[in-house]
Write a protein that holds these residues in place. Structure first.
Motif, mmCIF file in Angstrom:
data_model
loop_
_atom_site.group_PDB
_atom_site.id
_atom_site.type_symbol
_atom_site.label_atom_id
_atom_site.label_comp_id
_atom_site.label_asym_id
_atom_site.label_seq_id
_atom_site.Cartn_x
_atom_site.Cartn_y
_atom_site.Cartn_z
ATOM 1 N N VAL A 172 0.863 -1.185 0.000
ATOM 2 C CA VAL A 172 0.000 0.000 0.000
ATOM 3 C C VAL A 172 0.900 1.237 0.000
ATOM 4 C CG1 VAL A 172 -1.733 1.317 1.258
ATOM 5 C CG2 VAL A 172 -1.854 -1.181 1.219
ATOM 6 N N THR A 173 0.783 2.048 -1.028
ATOM 7 C CA THR A 173 1.639 3.226 -1.153
ATOM 8 C C THR A 173 0.887 4.492 -0.775
ATOM 9 O OG1 THR A 173 1.032 3.462 -3.492
ATOM 10 C CG2 THR A 173 2.995 2.164 -2.984
ATOM 11 N N MET A 174 1.610 5.446 -0.221
ATOM 12 C CA MET A 174 1.045 6.742 0.123
ATOM 13 C C MET A 174 2.066 7.808 -0.236
ATOM 14 S SD MET A 174 -0.248 8.150 3.804
ATOM 15 C CE MET A 174 1.405 8.067 4.486
ATOM 16 N N LYS A 175 1.633 8.840 -0.935
ATOM 17 C CA LYS A 175 2.555 9.875 -1.372
ATOM 18 C C LYS A 175 1.883 11.244 -1.315
ATOM 19 C CE LYS A 175 5.580 11.229 -5.207
ATOM 20 N NZ LYS A 175 6.027 10.914 -6.587
ATOM 21 N N TYR A 176 2.555 12.186 -0.669
ATOM 22 C CA TYR A 176 2.132 13.582 -0.680
ATOM 23 C C TYR A 176 2.884 14.279 -1.813
ATOM 24 C CZ TYR A 176 -0.094 13.428 3.967
ATOM 25 O OH TYR A 176 -0.905 13.171 5.030
ATOM 26 N N THR A 177 2.178 15.031 -2.639
ATOM 27 C CA THR A 177 2.841 15.698 -3.760
ATOM 28 C C THR A 177 2.801 17.219 -3.678
ATOM 29 O OG1 THR A 177 0.804 15.562 -5.074
ATOM 30 C CG2 THR A 177 2.412 13.782 -5.350
ATOM 31 N N ARG A 178 1.816 17.769 -2.972
ATOM 32 C CA ARG A 178 1.696 19.222 -2.946
ATOM 33 C C ARG A 178 0.933 19.697 -1.724
ATOM 34 N NH1 ARG A 178 -1.366 23.040 -7.494
ATOM 35 N NH2 ARG A 178 -0.922 25.040 -6.498
ATOM 36 N N VAL A 179 1.451 20.726 -1.078
ATOM 37 C CA VAL A 179 0.750 21.390 0.028
ATOM 38 C C VAL A 179 -0.038 22.565 -0.543
ATOM 39 C CG1 VAL A 179 1.011 22.704 2.167
ATOM 40 C CG2 VAL A 179 2.470 20.709 1.733
ATOM 41 N N HIS A 180 -1.336 22.604 -0.258
ATOM 42 C CA HIS A 180 -2.183 23.666 -0.795
ATOM 43 C C HIS A 180 -2.439 24.798 0.198
ATOM 44 C CE1 HIS A 180 -3.453 22.003 -4.700
ATOM 45 N NE2 HIS A 180 -3.292 20.823 -4.121
ATOM 46 N N LYS A 181 -2.514 24.485 1.487
ATOM 47 C CA LYS A 181 -2.837 25.531 2.457
ATOM 48 C C LYS A 181 -2.363 25.122 3.843
ATOM 49 C CE LYS A 181 -4.884 29.563 3.074
ATOM 50 N NZ LYS A 181 -4.401 30.765 2.359
ATOM 51 N N VAL A 182 -1.863 26.110 4.596
ATOM 52 C CA VAL A 182 -1.498 25.918 5.998
ATOM 53 C C VAL A 182 -2.227 26.971 6.812
ATOM 54 C CG1 VAL A 182 0.375 25.870 7.684
ATOM 55 C CG2 VAL A 182 0.781 25.045 5.349
ATOM 56 N N LEU A 183 -3.055 26.527 7.740
ATOM 57 C CA LEU A 183 -3.836 27.423 8.590
ATOM 58 C C LEU A 183 -3.526 27.107 10.052
ATOM 59 C CD1 LEU A 183 -7.289 27.107 6.768
ATOM 60 C CD2 LEU A 183 -5.749 29.087 6.676
ATOM 61 N N GLY A 184 -3.523 28.124 10.904
ATOM 62 C CA GLY A 184 -3.243 27.854 12.301
ATOM 63 C C GLY A 184 -3.800 28.884 13.250
ATOM 64 N N GLU A 185 -3.993 28.452 14.477
ATOM 65 C CA GLU A 185 -4.312 29.355 15.583
ATOM 66 C C GLU A 185 -3.557 28.847 16.804
ATOM 67 O OE1 GLU A 185 -7.938 31.416 18.132
ATOM 68 O OE2 GLU A 185 -8.430 29.791 16.735
ATOM 69 N N GLY A 186 -2.597 29.628 17.253
ATOM 70 C CA GLY A 186 -1.804 29.216 18.400
ATOM 71 C C GLY A 186 -1.006 27.966 18.107
#
Length: 304
Positions: A236-250
């Motif tokens: 079973v393969t898993m691959k991240y190719t692109r980050v679209h958004k980073v949101l945060g609070e604290g």
């Protein structure tokens, strides 16, 4: 940092979810040494933050109660829908509610945060079946104009460490370190999940002190390693190719990414809690992206 198989495409929309019924985080007022003007500005920001979360809370609760007034939080002239199973605009949202059997919806938002014009919520609910979902709303001039979400079926049992997909801390701390924490988490995702630089993995954690809420993975780096080995053994393969958004609070940071899981295009939503400059806790959902021929709108899954 993820899953094993059996992630079904959402039948309709995780769409909207309740935001901490009556529980909102507010920016603290300035201390005694602050000038009156600064204190006034702080209070204004706190009010705006609280108001946006409350409007989301009312809208999401309306899915369960059937109230119509909270829908006024949506700007019908600008509303953009990124749930690919739902038609665009306010009419698409209305069609989903009409298809919902009366009295069948149950909504429990466990945590909710705000980053500028974005409010994002983490919810467990029964909406065309039990699911866990992350929802993101973008505000413009005080009204909701855009929506993204990611959901997966609720597992039948806790993970190997006895944790559910939603339990754990809910209130953000270290509000003055939001940007620092976002940068840390973004670097982790870029280095490890996208870049595969596993030699840097341990540097992001405080030893094996790491709480995991993925339904198939145990706590700690040891739990993560065991899960990755099991996936490799099962091909079973898993691959991240692109980050679209980073949101945060604290100390809470949500990362929206795109990639593949078991050969299928997949949307990854990962929520991290940071503690003393290290990643301390993780929640997530992942959802298969359907072929474009099945989309009910042309806005795409991401489009930030």
């Amino acid at each position: 940092m993820k899953h094993t198989a059996r992630h079904h495409r959402a039948a309709l929309m995780s769409a909207f979810v309740m935001a901490l019924s009556g529980h909102v985080s507010v920016v603290a007022a300035a201390g005694n040494a602050a000038s009156p003007a600064h204190s006034t500005q702080k209070a204004k920001v706190a009010h705006m933050t609280s108001e946006s979360k409350t409007r989301v809370a009312s809208l999401l609760k309306a899915i369960e109660t059937g109230e119509t007034a909270p829908v006024s939080a949506i700007n019908p002239n600008k509303y953009i829908q990124h749930n690919l199973a739902v038609a665009d605009g306010l009419s698409g949202f209305g069609a989903v509610l009409q298809a919902l059997p009366k009295g069948s919806a149950r909504v429990n938002t466990v945590r909710i945060f705000q980053d500028g014009d974005f409010v994002f919520a983490h919810t467990e609910y029964d909406f065309f079946g039990p699911r866990i979902g992350f929802d993101i709303f973008r505000f413009e001039d005080g009204r909701i104009v855009e929506h993204w979400d990611n959901l997966q079926p609720t597992p039948a049992a806790p993970n190997p460490s006895g944790r559910t997909m939603t339990d754990g801390p809910t209130t953000p701390g270290d509000l003055d370190r939001t940007d620092e924490n976002k940068a840390l988490v973004k670097a982790f995702v870029d280095d490890i999940l996208v870049g595969g630089k596993m030699d840097r993995l341990a540097g992001y954690f405080d030893g094996d002190h790491y709480r995991q809420h993925n339904p198939h993975i145990a706590d700690g780096l040891s739990g993560l390693g065991a899960a990755l080995q099991a996936m490799a053994k099962a091909n079973v393969t898993m691959k991240y190719t692109r980050v679209h958004k980073v949101l945060g609070e604290g100390n809470f940071v949500l990362v929206v990414s795109e990639g593949e899981f078991a050969g299928q295009p997949t949307s990854f939503y990962d929520l991290f809690r940071v503690e003393a400059g290290k990643i301390a806790e993780h929640w997530d959902t992942m959802e298969t992206i359907p072929p474009q021929s099945e989309w009910r709108n042309a806005n795409g899954k991401f489009g930030f």
